[in-house]
Design a protein around this motif. Structure first.
Motif, PDB file in Angstrom:
ATOM      1  N   GLU A  28       0.765  -1.350   0.049  1.00 50.37           N
ATOM      2  CA  GLU A  28       0.076   0.094  -0.016  1.00 50.37           C
ATOM      3  C   GLU A  28       0.978   1.199  -0.059  1.00 50.37           C
ATOM      4  N   LEU A  29       1.845   1.168   0.716  1.00 49.61           N
ATOM      5  CA  LEU A  29       2.882   2.188   0.595  1.00 49.61           C
ATOM      6  C   LEU A  29       3.242   2.623  -0.756  1.00 49.61           C
ATOM      7  N   HIS A  70      -2.987   2.232   6.455  1.00 48.28           N
ATOM      8  CA  HIS A  70      -3.779   2.341   7.654  1.00 48.28           C
ATOM      9  C   HIS A  70      -3.358   1.057   8.491  1.00 48.28           C
ATOM     10  N   GLY A  71      -3.649   1.189   9.991  1.00 48.37           N
ATOM     11  CA  GLY A  71      -3.088   0.031  10.818  1.00 48.37           C
ATOM     12  C   GLY A  71      -4.000  -1.274  10.548  1.00 48.37           C
ATOM     13  N   PHE A 100      -2.572  -4.028   8.145  1.00 51.66           N
ATOM     14  CA  PHE A 100      -1.579  -4.921   8.572  1.00 51.66           C
ATOM     15  C   PHE A 100      -2.304  -6.305   9.133  1.00 51.66           C
ATOM     16  N   ALA A 101      -3.590  -6.176   9.981  1.00 51.99           N
ATOM     17  CA  ALA A 101      -4.321  -7.115   9.978  1.00 51.99           C
ATOM     18  C   ALA A 101      -4.880  -7.868   9.027  1.00 51.99           C
ATOM     19  N   ALA A 102      -5.267  -7.200   7.989  1.00 54.80           N
ATOM     20  CA  ALA A 102      -5.870  -7.639   6.894  1.00 54.80           C
ATOM     21  C   ALA A 102      -4.903  -8.793   6.088  1.00 54.80           C
ATOM     22  N   TRP A 153     -10.327   4.291   2.738  1.00 55.16           N
ATOM     23  CA  TRP A 153     -10.446   4.288   1.145  1.00 55.16           C
ATOM     24  C   TRP A 153     -11.815   4.478   0.840  1.00 55.16           C
ATOM     25  N   ASP A 154     -12.147   4.907  -0.549  1.00 52.07           N
ATOM     26  CA  ASP A 154     -13.308   5.066  -1.019  1.00 52.07           C
ATOM     27  C   ASP A 154     -13.584   4.625  -2.299  1.00 52.07           C
ATOM     28  N   TYR A 155     -14.331   3.800  -2.676  1.00 47.29           N
ATOM     29  CA  TYR A 155     -14.422   3.132  -4.257  1.00 47.29           C
ATOM     30  C   TYR A 155     -16.021   3.467  -4.444  1.00 47.29           C
ATOM     31  N   ARG A 156     -16.780   4.263  -3.858  1.00 47.05           N
ATOM     32  CA  ARG A 156     -17.995   4.487  -4.032  1.00 47.05           C
ATOM     33  C   ARG A 156     -18.052   5.320  -5.801  1.00 47.05           C
ATOM     34  N   GLY A 157     -17.080   5.862  -6.326  1.00 49.08           N
ATOM     35  CA  GLY A 157     -16.851   6.170  -7.421  1.00 49.08           C
ATOM     36  C   GLY A 157     -16.629   5.390  -8.511  1.00 49.08           C
ATOM     37  N   CYS A 158     -16.436   4.060  -8.278  1.00 48.52           N
ATOM     38  CA  CYS A 158     -15.923   2.990  -9.310  1.00 48.52           C
ATOM     39  C   CYS A 158     -17.039   2.258  -9.512  1.00 48.52           C
TER      40      CYS A 158
END
Length: 129
Positions: A21-22, A29-30, A33-35, A84-89
């Motif tokens: 992601e970096l 986002h923290g 890491f868990a995901a 994150w925001d994929y509402r526009g996709c």
């Protein structure tokens, strides 16, 4: 598999996911890491399925795992769309996942399968109880 091996795989997956992601977005986002740790554990488990799934099917299953983990993580920690925001996709599901990223997860899944195999080999060759 002993808990210390699962922990090593989880830490590797979490670190790799945040690193990806970096590189891709410049931030993470923290929760990622868990995901990532969960994804590597689950994708690695695909290699233990009997009879063994052919590699293309494991890659598809891995991409599905990543997508579902992303959806679950998003529903838990991304309700306000600040991570994150994929509402526009096109084709998005609740703004948490979208088809474009499902396609991106295919090569990521293949890399995760190889990463899991490599980490497991290193642990088995260097960490004998």
């Amino acid at each position: 598999m002993p808990i210390w091996k699962r922990s090593a795989i989880f830490l590797t997956g979490g670190s790799a996911y945040v690193g990806l992601e970096l590189l891709w977005r410049g931030y993470s986002h923290g929760s990622m890491f868990a995901a990532g740790g969960l994804c590597l554990l689950l994708i690695g488990h695909l290699g233990e399925v009997k009879p063994r799934l052919p590699l293309p099917l494991r890659i598809l299953a891995g991409a599905a795992i990543i997508t579902m983990v992303e959806l679950g993580t998003g529903l838990l920690v991304n309700r306000d769309y600040r991570v994150w925001d994929y509402r526009g996709c096109w084709g998005n599901v609740w703004g948490q996942i979208c088809p474009a990223y499902v396609l991106l997860w295919l090569p990521v899944s293949g890399a995760a399968l190889a990463l899991h195999k490599g980490v497991t080999r290193v642990m088995e060759s260097t960490c004998k109880p």
